[in-house]
Design a protein around this motif. Structure first.
Motif, PDB file in Angstrom:
ATOM      1  N   GLU A 255       0.827  -1.203   0.000  1.00 44.84           N
ATOM      2  CA  GLU A 255       0.000   0.000   0.000  1.00 44.84           C
ATOM      3  C   GLU A 255       0.863   1.256   0.000  1.00 44.84           C
ATOM      4  O   GLU A 255       0.493   2.283  -0.573  1.00 44.84           O
ATOM      5  CB  GLU A 255      -0.916  -0.016   1.232  1.00 44.84           C
TER       6      GLU A 255
ATOM      7  N   SER B  61      -3.981  -0.170  -3.891  1.00 41.85           N
ATOM      8  CA  SER B  61      -4.713   1.029  -3.456  1.00 41.85           C
ATOM      9  C   SER B  61      -5.888   0.613  -2.563  1.00 41.85           C
ATOM     10  O   SER B  61      -7.020   1.040  -2.761  1.00 41.85           O
ATOM     11  CB  SER B  61      -5.193   1.830  -4.665  1.00 41.85           C
ATOM     12  N   TYR B  62      -5.598  -0.213  -1.583  1.00 39.35           N
ATOM     13  CA  TYR B  62      -6.618  -0.717  -0.676  1.00 39.35           C
ATOM     14  C   TYR B  62      -7.288   0.407   0.109  1.00 39.35           C
ATOM     15  O   TYR B  62      -8.506   0.397   0.304  1.00 39.35           O
ATOM     16  CB  TYR B  62      -6.037  -1.730   0.302  1.00 39.35           C
ATOM     17  N   ALA B  63      -6.509   1.362   0.592  1.00 38.18           N
ATOM     18  CA  ALA B  63      -7.071   2.452   1.398  1.00 38.18           C
ATOM     19  C   ALA B  63      -8.127   3.220   0.614  1.00 38.18           C
ATOM     20  O   ALA B  63      -9.197   3.531   1.147  1.00 38.18           O
ATOM     21  CB  ALA B  63      -5.965   3.389   1.881  1.00 38.18           C
ATOM     22  N   LYS B  64      -7.847   3.498  -0.627  1.00 44.48           N
ATOM     23  CA  LYS B  64      -8.796   4.227  -1.468  1.00 44.48           C
ATOM     24  C   LYS B  64     -10.069   3.402  -1.679  1.00 44.48           C
ATOM     25  O   LYS B  64     -11.179   3.924  -1.586  1.00 44.48           O
ATOM     26  CB  LYS B  64      -8.159   4.572  -2.807  1.00 44.48           C
ATOM     27  N   THR B  65      -9.919   2.126  -1.939  1.00 42.87           N
ATOM     28  CA  THR B  65     -11.076   1.247  -2.140  1.00 42.87           C
ATOM     29  C   THR B  65     -11.920   1.166  -0.884  1.00 42.87           C
ATOM     30  O   THR B  65     -13.154   1.281  -0.936  1.00 42.87           O
ATOM     31  CB  THR B  65     -10.607  -0.167  -2.548  1.00 42.87           C
TER      32      THR B  65
ATOM     33  N   ALA C 230     -12.018   3.281   1.720  1.00 41.31           N
ATOM     34  CA  ALA C 230     -12.610   4.581   2.041  1.00 41.31           C
ATOM     35  C   ALA C 230     -13.797   4.890   1.134  1.00 41.31           C
ATOM     36  O   ALA C 230     -14.816   5.415   1.590  1.00 41.31           O
ATOM     37  CB  ALA C 230     -11.559   5.678   1.949  1.00 41.31           C
ATOM     38  N   SER C 231     -13.690   4.553  -0.134  1.00 40.23           N
ATOM     39  CA  SER C 231     -14.779   4.858  -1.059  1.00 40.23           C
ATOM     40  C   SER C 231     -16.029   4.025  -0.783  1.00 40.23           C
ATOM     41  O   SER C 231     -17.119   4.385  -1.224  1.00 40.23           O
ATOM     42  CB  SER C 231     -14.324   4.670  -2.507  1.00 40.23           C
TER      43      SER C 231
ATOM     44  N   THR D 241     -11.444   8.405   5.728  1.00 44.84           N
ATOM     45  CA  THR D 241     -10.838   8.737   4.438  1.00 44.84           C
ATOM     46  C   THR D 241      -9.633   7.836   4.184  1.00 44.84           C
ATOM     47  O   THR D 241      -9.101   7.225   5.123  1.00 44.84           O
ATOM     48  CB  THR D 241     -10.360  10.199   4.402  1.00 44.84           C
ATOM     49  N   ASP D 242      -9.210   7.780   2.941  1.00 45.18           N
ATOM     50  CA  ASP D 242      -8.013   6.996   2.644  1.00 45.18           C
ATOM     51  C   ASP D 242      -6.793   7.596   3.321  1.00 45.18           C
ATOM     52  O   ASP D 242      -5.913   6.868   3.770  1.00 45.18           O
ATOM     53  CB  ASP D 242      -7.808   6.825   1.134  1.00 45.18           C
ATOM     54  N   GLU D 243      -6.744   8.934   3.449  1.00 45.97           N
ATOM     55  CA  GLU D 243      -5.616   9.571   4.136  1.00 45.97           C
ATOM     56  C   GLU D 243      -5.559   9.158   5.602  1.00 45.97           C
ATOM     57  O   GLU D 243      -4.484   8.861   6.127  1.00 45.97           O
ATOM     58  CB  GLU D 243      -5.706  11.105   4.030  1.00 45.97           C
TER      59      GLU D 243
END
Length: 76
Positions: A41, A47-51, A53-54, A61-63
Motif C-alpha cells: 500500500e 490502493s486498498y485504502a482508497k477502495t 474509504a470509497s 478517508t483513505d488519508e
C-alpha cells in the motif's frame, strides 16, 4: 485503537472487506491482527485504502487510513 478493526467493523466484516479488496478472508484476518495495511500500500502496488474509504460512506478517508495503519506505527 486498531484502525484495521475499525475499518472492518464499519464495512460489515472480514468477508465484505476481502471481497472488496480481492483477497482471502485469511489475509484480511492477518491484516487485522497486525493492525496495519500491507507494505504494498505504501509502495504504490495496491490502493486498498482508497477502495475501503470509497465504500465507507464517509466514515473514514483513505488519508486517515494510510496515516493510522502504517506498518511503521505501533498499534495500541
Amino acid at each position: 485503537m486498531n484502525p484495521i478493526k475499525h475499518v472492518i467493523d464499519v464495512l460489515g466484516g472480514r468477508t465484505k472487506v476481502a471481497t472488496l479488496l480481492g483477497m482471502s478472508y485469511q489475509a484480511v484476518k492477518k491484516m487485522e491482527a497486525r493492525g496495519v495495511l500491507p507494505r504494498t500500500e505504501y509502495t504504490g502496488e495496491t490502493s486498498y485504502a482508497k477502495t475501503l474509504a470509497s465504500n465507507s460512506n464517509g466514515a473514514f478517508t483513505d488519508e486517515w487510513l494510510l496515516n493510522n495503519a502504517s506498518p511503521k506505527k505501533s498499534v495500541a
